[in-house]
Structure formats: structure tokens, C-alpha cells
Design an enzyme around this catalytic site. Structure first.
Site, mmCIF file in Angstrom:
data_model
loop_
_atom_site.group_PDB
_atom_site.id
_atom_site.type_symbol
_atom_site.label_atom_id
_atom_site.label_comp_id
_atom_site.label_asym_id
_atom_site.label_seq_id
_atom_site.Cartn_x
_atom_site.Cartn_y
_atom_site.Cartn_z
ATOM 1 C CB THR A 126 -8.324 -58.092 -8.952
ATOM 2 O OG1 THR A 126 -8.286 -59.508 -9.105
ATOM 3 C CG2 THR A 126 -7.304 -57.490 -9.908
ATOM 4 C CG ASP A 127 -7.464 -62.771 -6.213
ATOM 5 O OD1 ASP A 127 -7.793 -62.412 -7.368
ATOM 6 O OD2 ASP A 127 -7.864 -63.849 -5.705
ATOM 7 C CD GLU A 128 -7.570 -62.479 -12.291
ATOM 8 O OE1 GLU A 128 -6.954 -62.184 -13.333
ATOM 9 O OE2 GLU A 128 -8.663 -63.039 -12.295
ATOM 10 C CE1 TYR A 151 -9.565 -56.921 -14.562
ATOM 11 C CE2 TYR A 151 -8.640 -58.939 -13.642
ATOM 12 C CZ TYR A 151 -9.428 -57.812 -13.508
ATOM 13 O OH TYR A 151 -10.080 -57.564 -12.314
ATOM 14 C CE LYS A 155 -8.743 -53.739 -11.171
ATOM 15 N NZ LYS A 155 -9.821 -52.707 -11.047
HETATM 16 P P1 NAD Z 1 -18.043 -55.641 -14.542
HETATM 17 O O1 NAD Z 1 -17.327 -55.901 -15.808
HETATM 18 O O2 NAD Z 1 -19.267 -56.424 -14.221
HETATM 19 O O3 NAD Z 1 -18.469 -54.089 -14.471
HETATM 20 C C1 NAD Z 1 -17.615 -53.048 -14.867
HETATM 21 C C2 NAD Z 1 -18.454 -51.794 -15.009
HETATM 22 O O4 NAD Z 1 -17.580 -50.707 -15.375
HETATM 23 C C3 NAD Z 1 -19.527 -51.870 -16.119
HETATM 24 O O5 NAD Z 1 -20.753 -51.386 -15.636
HETATM 25 C C4 NAD Z 1 -18.972 -50.994 -17.228
HETATM 26 O O6 NAD Z 1 -19.977 -50.386 -18.016
HETATM 27 C C5 NAD Z 1 -18.185 -49.966 -16.424
HETATM 28 N N1 NAD Z 1 -17.124 -49.324 -17.206
HETATM 29 C C6 NAD Z 1 -16.207 -49.929 -18.008
HETATM 30 N N2 NAD Z 1 -15.411 -48.998 -18.582
HETATM 31 C C7 NAD Z 1 -15.824 -47.790 -18.106
HETATM 32 C C8 NAD Z 1 -15.382 -46.460 -18.318
HETATM 33 N N3 NAD Z 1 -14.359 -46.169 -19.135
HETATM 34 N N4 NAD Z 1 -16.030 -45.452 -17.681
HETATM 35 C C9 NAD Z 1 -17.093 -45.723 -16.867
HETATM 36 N N5 NAD Z 1 -17.549 -46.961 -16.638
HETATM 37 C C10 NAD Z 1 -16.923 -47.994 -17.244
HETATM 38 O O7 NAD Z 1 -16.952 -55.798 -13.399
HETATM 39 P P2 NAD Z 1 -17.107 -56.345 -11.916
HETATM 40 O O8 NAD Z 1 -16.943 -57.811 -11.912
HETATM 41 O O9 NAD Z 1 -18.285 -55.716 -11.278
HETATM 42 O O10 NAD Z 1 -15.781 -55.729 -11.266
HETATM 43 C C11 NAD Z 1 -15.792 -54.430 -10.675
HETATM 44 C C12 NAD Z 1 -14.401 -54.114 -10.168
HETATM 45 O O11 NAD Z 1 -14.005 -55.106 -9.213
HETATM 46 C C13 NAD Z 1 -13.341 -54.132 -11.257
HETATM 47 O O12 NAD Z 1 -12.454 -53.064 -11.020
HETATM 48 C C14 NAD Z 1 -12.649 -55.476 -11.095
HETATM 49 O O13 NAD Z 1 -11.313 -55.391 -11.508
HETATM 50 C C15 NAD Z 1 -12.765 -55.684 -9.597
HETATM 51 N N6 NAD Z 1 -12.814 -57.081 -9.131
HETATM 52 C C16 NAD Z 1 -13.688 -57.975 -9.676
HETATM 53 C C17 NAD Z 1 -13.758 -59.264 -9.157
HETATM 54 C C18 NAD Z 1 -14.726 -60.288 -9.701
HETATM 55 O O14 NAD Z 1 -14.679 -61.450 -9.306
HETATM 56 N N7 NAD Z 1 -15.642 -59.933 -10.583
HETATM 57 C C19 NAD Z 1 -12.918 -59.648 -8.090
HETATM 58 C C20 NAD Z 1 -12.034 -58.697 -7.569
HETATM 59 C C21 NAD Z 1 -11.999 -57.421 -8.081
HETATM 60 O O1 DAU Z 2 -9.678 -63.182 -8.833
HETATM 61 C C1 DAU Z 2 -10.465 -62.054 -9.093
HETATM 62 C C2 DAU Z 2 -10.795 -62.005 -10.549
HETATM 63 O O2 DAU Z 2 -11.774 -63.009 -10.783
HETATM 64 C C3 DAU Z 2 -11.315 -60.643 -11.011
HETATM 65 O O3 DAU Z 2 -10.293 -59.693 -10.864
HETATM 66 C C4 DAU Z 2 -11.762 -60.696 -12.473
HETATM 67 O O4 DAU Z 2 -12.352 -59.459 -12.834
HETATM 68 C C5 DAU Z 2 -12.789 -61.794 -12.624
HETATM 69 O O5 DAU Z 2 -13.146 -61.924 -13.984
HETATM 70 C C6 DAU Z 2 -12.245 -63.121 -12.099
HETATM 71 O O6 DAU Z 2 -11.184 -63.607 -12.978
HETATM 72 P P1 DAU Z 2 -11.062 -65.156 -13.383
HETATM 73 O O7 DAU Z 2 -10.334 -65.238 -14.644
HETATM 74 O O8 DAU Z 2 -10.572 -65.952 -12.234
HETATM 75 O O9 DAU Z 2 -12.649 -65.488 -13.562
HETATM 76 P P2 DAU Z 2 -13.422 -66.327 -14.676
HETATM 77 O O10 DAU Z 2 -14.835 -66.448 -14.189
HETATM 78 O O11 DAU Z 2 -13.200 -65.801 -16.036
HETATM 79 O O12 DAU Z 2 -12.738 -67.751 -14.600
HETATM 80 C C7 DAU Z 2 -12.698 -68.490 -13.378
HETATM 81 C C8 DAU Z 2 -11.948 -69.779 -13.656
HETATM 82 O O13 DAU Z 2 -12.749 -70.599 -14.539
HETATM 83 C C9 DAU Z 2 -10.639 -69.589 -14.376
HETATM 84 O O14 DAU Z 2 -9.711 -70.562 -13.909
HETATM 85 C C10 DAU Z 2 -10.949 -69.869 -15.840
HETATM 86 C C11 DAU Z 2 -12.046 -70.904 -15.748
HETATM 87 N N1 DAU Z 2 -13.032 -70.884 -16.837
HETATM 88 C C12 DAU Z 2 -13.655 -69.700 -17.110
HETATM 89 C C13 DAU Z 2 -14.582 -69.621 -18.129
HETATM 90 C C14 DAU Z 2 -15.254 -68.301 -18.451
HETATM 91 C C15 DAU Z 2 -13.350 -72.053 -17.537
HETATM 92 O O15 DAU Z 2 -12.815 -73.130 -17.257
HETATM 93 N N2 DAU Z 2 -14.280 -71.965 -18.536
HETATM 94 C C16 DAU Z 2 -14.902 -70.795 -18.881
HETATM 95 O O16 DAU Z 2 -15.720 -70.799 -19.823
#
Ligand code: NAD
Ligand code: DAU
Length: 336
Positions: A126-128, A151, A155
Site C-alpha cells: 500500500t502507499d500508506e 496498519y 504492511k
Molecule cells: P479486505 O479487508 O477487503 O480483505 C482482506 C481479506 O483477507 C479478507 O477476505 C479476509 O478474510 C482475508 N484475511 C484476513 N486475514 C487472513 C488470514 N490470516 N488468512 C487468510 N485470509 C485472511 O482488504 P482489501 O481492501 O481487499 O485489501 C487487500 C490487500 O490490498 C491488502 O493487503 C491491503 O493492504 C492492500 N491494499 C488495499 C487498498 C485499499 O484501498 N483497499 C489499497 C492498497 C493496498
Molecule cells: O491508501 C491505501 C489504503 O487506503 C489501504 O492500504 C487501506 O487498506 C485502505 O483502508 C485505505 O486506507 P484509508 O485509511 O485511506 O481509507 P479509509 O476509507 O478508511 O479512509 C479514507 C479517508 O476518509 C481517510 O482520510 C479517513 C477518512 N474517513 C474515513 C472513514 C471510514 C472519514 O472521514 N470518515 C470515515 O468514517
């Protein structure tokens, strides 16, 4: 045929990836291992579940015996590791599961992958991991890691273990670091689905702090296409940033959702800020564009409408989710 272990494939991005790749590429055998935590949902995989080249395993990536067994049984040659605890707010409440899955789980996968001489190990990061930006600048692949939340720290640790496996043992690891995804099947704890669903219910929309934190948004299928390219052509030991340069303040997105749903801005409620809230993320993705030929196909303007419509048309999907454990968590978060 390529035998690929996909982890966390019942989550948001993993399920979109499996549905996308199996539709496009019948030469891939996918074994999907997922623990089915609160975020995992097999309904997301209905488009793939009956395909001959798809197999679901209910299991945990920290279970070394199970991972060894799967490598032997399915003659696995590749790993794409999506499995993670992914929500920042949850990691602030408790970091334990984040370390267990994101760090130890990834380490287990790396150990077994090494033993079976995998041809490619894609670590979905992730970019985080780069931390937070001020008003100027972008994250490049050379930006030092500086994670701020439990988190993102977990990562970043996983990334370092992956890179260490490349440098020490020559394991063919490639890391992707993507910005904020949105699209179908995203669990409604994340900003966009949460705001859509609350607005549909005429419930308050909780905006953290001043609402001016900036994220760089990407439609999930564009992320999936980038992972496909990295899988096929990414350089071992390499890192690829993925983003679309669509920088938006949270409040702009919230207002756009309300406007499209014809709901009043009086639903917006500014709430206490997230602890340690990163101010701005912005990705420089010139490397993946110039070296692998990737570019996003979806504009934010079109894809956000497509996404809102998906949630309007899939009420059963999220109704089943918000009637369960999710509500307890939500209440705990806002009562604290
Ligand atoms: P998500 O939370 O929707 O899904 C995570 C999945 O992993 C779930 O299906 C969960 O059951 C499974 N899981 C959790 N713990 C596990 C374990 N111990 N063994 C097997 N399975 C397990 O997450 P997402 O948003 O789909 O993100 C997927 C990946 O992409 C993550 O690694 C996250 O860090 C990365 N990522 C997410 C975003 C975003 O915006 N959502 C952006 C960049 C990177
Ligand atoms: O940048 C990639 C990341 O994006 C992934 O690695 C993470 O898995 C994914 O959860 C996401 O992280 P963020 O923290 O950026 O996403 P989130 O949707 O939780 O929040 C987006 C922005 O919105 C953040 O600045 C917090 C704000 N927010 C979020 C929630 C849930 C609010 O203001 N109110 C809310 O209720």
C-alpha cells in the site's frame, strides 16, 4: 497452465482480481485461501465459484502446515498475497491481528514459497507505507518507508520481509504499492461505501477532522490490471507504485455522493479526527506506466457514479453485512 495461490481472495480487491483474471485468462488455475474474517465474503466470488480452474480453501495464512499441504497438493508455482487486516481504524483499536496476519502470515507464506521455489511472489502492499505528505510532492518507489499507523507499520514490515527474501535467498518477489481503491464489494467500513450507505439511510456521514485529508483514488479494476501486468512482467526485487493522480479531499467525495443521491449536506457530521491521521497521499506511478505500459482506464467522474449505482443495486449484499458484526464494531468506534 499457471498454478497460483491467491490469498485473501474473498476480500474486496482479491475477489475483484479473481473475477477479473479468470474471466480474462483461462490458463490460470487459482487456489484462493481466505480465513473469512469479517471482511471476507464468498458472495463476492459468485462469478468465479463454478469455474473448473478455481478452488476455494477456508484457511489461515499463518498456518504453515496448511500452506505446505496446499503447495504440494495443487503444485503451486506462484503467490499473490492480498490477505491482510486492512482497516486503519481497527488497527488503532487493536494492532494484534494486524501483526499476526500482515507480518507473521506474510512471513509464513515467504518461508513456504522459498521451500517450493516459487516462480513469482507478488506482495500486495500500500502507499500508506510511505507515511504522509504535505501539500507538495509525490511518493516514488524510492521514498523511504515511514509508516504512521499500526496498519501501515505492519504492511511496511511485510514489505521488508519480502525484500529481505529477495536479497538473502533470491526469492523472486515483486511488491506493488497502490493508493485508495473503490468499487464493488468494498466492505462498508471504508470511506466511500460507508458514506453511500449512510446517505441512503439518511444517517449522519461522519467526516474525520476538517475533512480536508487527501487521498489518491483508483477504481479497483484498474488496480487489478496493474497487478496482472506486474505478475506477468514485473522485475524481480522491484517495487511498483500504482495510482491515478486523482487527488480528492474527503469532503469533496462526501459532497459528491450526497449530490448524486439528492440528499442534504446537513447529513454531514464533522467528528473527532482519526488518531495520527495521515494528511495526504499522492502516488507517482510513472515507473509502471513507462516500464510495463499500464495506465488507468476509468476516470473518477465515471467510476464513482458506477460505484454508487452498484451499491444502490446491491442492497442485499450490504444489508446482510450491516445487520451483523459490523454494526457492533461501528458502535464501539463512535462510542469511544
Ligand atoms: P479486505 O479487508 O477487503 O480483505 C482482506 C481479506 O483477507 C479478507 O477476505 C479476509 O478474510 C482475508 N484475511 C484476513 N486475514 C487472513 C488470514 N490470516 N488468512 C487468510 N485470509 C485472511 O482488504 P482489501 O481492501 O481487499 O485489501 C487487500 C490487500 O490490498 C491488502 O493487503 C491491503 O493492504 C492492500 N491494499 C488495499 C487498498 C485499499 O484501498 N483497499 C489499497 C492498497 C493496498
Ligand atoms: O491508501 C491505501 C489504503 O487506503 C489501504 O492500504 C487501506 O487498506 C485502505 O483502508 C485505505 O486506507 P484509508 O485509511 O485511506 O481509507 P479509509 O476509507 O478508511 O479512509 C479514507 C479517508 O476518509 C481517510 O482520510 C479517513 C477518512 N474517513 C474515513 C472513514 C471510514 C472519514 O472521514 N470518515 C470515515 O468514517
Amino acid at each position: 497452465m499457471k498454478n497460483i495461490l491467491v490469498t485473501g481472495g474473498a476480500g474486496f480487491i482479491g475477489s475483484n482480481f479473481i473475477n477479473y483474471i479468470l474471466e480474462k485468462n483461462p490458463d490460470y488455475n487459482i487456489v484462493n485461501i481466505d480465513k473469512l474474517t469479517y471482511a471476507g465474503n464468498l458472495e463476492n466470488l459468485i462469478p468465479s465459484q463454478d469455474k473448473k480452474n478455481y478452488k476455494f480453501i477456508h484457511g489461515d495464512i499463518t498456518n504453515s502446515d496448511l500452506i505446505n499441504y496446499l503447495f504440494e497438493k495443487y503444485e503451486l508455482e506462484y503467490v499473490i498475497n492480498f490477505a491482510a487486516e486492512s482497516h486503519v481504524d481497527r488497527s488503532i483499536l487493536s494492532s494484534k491481528e494486524f501483526v499476526t496476519t500482515n507480518v507473521s502470515g506474510t512471513n509464513t507464506l515467504l518461508d513456504v514459497a522459498r521451500k517450493f521455489n516459487v516462480k513469482k511472489f507478488i506482495q500486495i502492499s500500500t502507499d500508506e507505507v510511505y507515511g504522509s505528505l504535505g501539500k507538495e510532492g509525490f511518493f516514488t518507489e524510492d521514498t523511504p518507508l515511514s509508516p504512521n499507523s499500526p496498519y501501515s507499520s505492519s504492511k511496511a514490515s511485510a514489505d521488508m520481509l519480502a525484500i529481505a527474501n529477495y536479497h538473502t535467498y533470491g526469492l523472486p518477489v515483486v511488491i506493488t504499492r497502490c493508493s485508495n481503491n473503490y468499487g464493488p464489494y468494498q466492505f462498508p467500513e471504508k470511506l466511500i461505501p460507508l458514506m453511500i450507505i449512510n446517505a441512503l439511510h439518511d444517517k449522519e456521514l461522519p467526516v474525520y477532522g476538517d475533512g480536508k485529508n487527501v487521498r489518491d483514488w483508483i477504481y479497483v479494476t484498474d488496480h487489478c490490471r496493474a497487478i496482472e501486468l506486474v505478475f506477468e512482467k514485473g522485475e524481480n526485487g522491484g517495487v511498483y507504485n500504482i495510482g491515478t493522480s486523482t487527488e480528492m479531499e474527503n469532503i469533496e467525495i462526501v459532497k459528491l455522493i450526497l449530490d448524486y443521491l439528492k440528499k442534504s449536506e446537513s447529513l454531514i457530521e464533522y467528528v473527532q479526527d482519526r488518531l495520527g491521521h495521515d494528511r495526504r497521499y499522492a502516488i507517482d506511478s510513472s515507473k509502471i506506466k513507462t516500464t510495463l505500459g499500464w495506465s488507468p482506464k476509468n476516470s473518477f467522474e465515471d467510476a464513482i457514479i458506477k460505484t454508487i449505482d452498484w451499491y444502490i443495486n446491491n442492497k442485499d449484499w450490504w444489508n446482510r453485512i450491516i445487520s451483523g458484526e459490523y454494526m457492533e464494531y461501528y458502535q464501539k468506534l463512535y462510542n469511544n
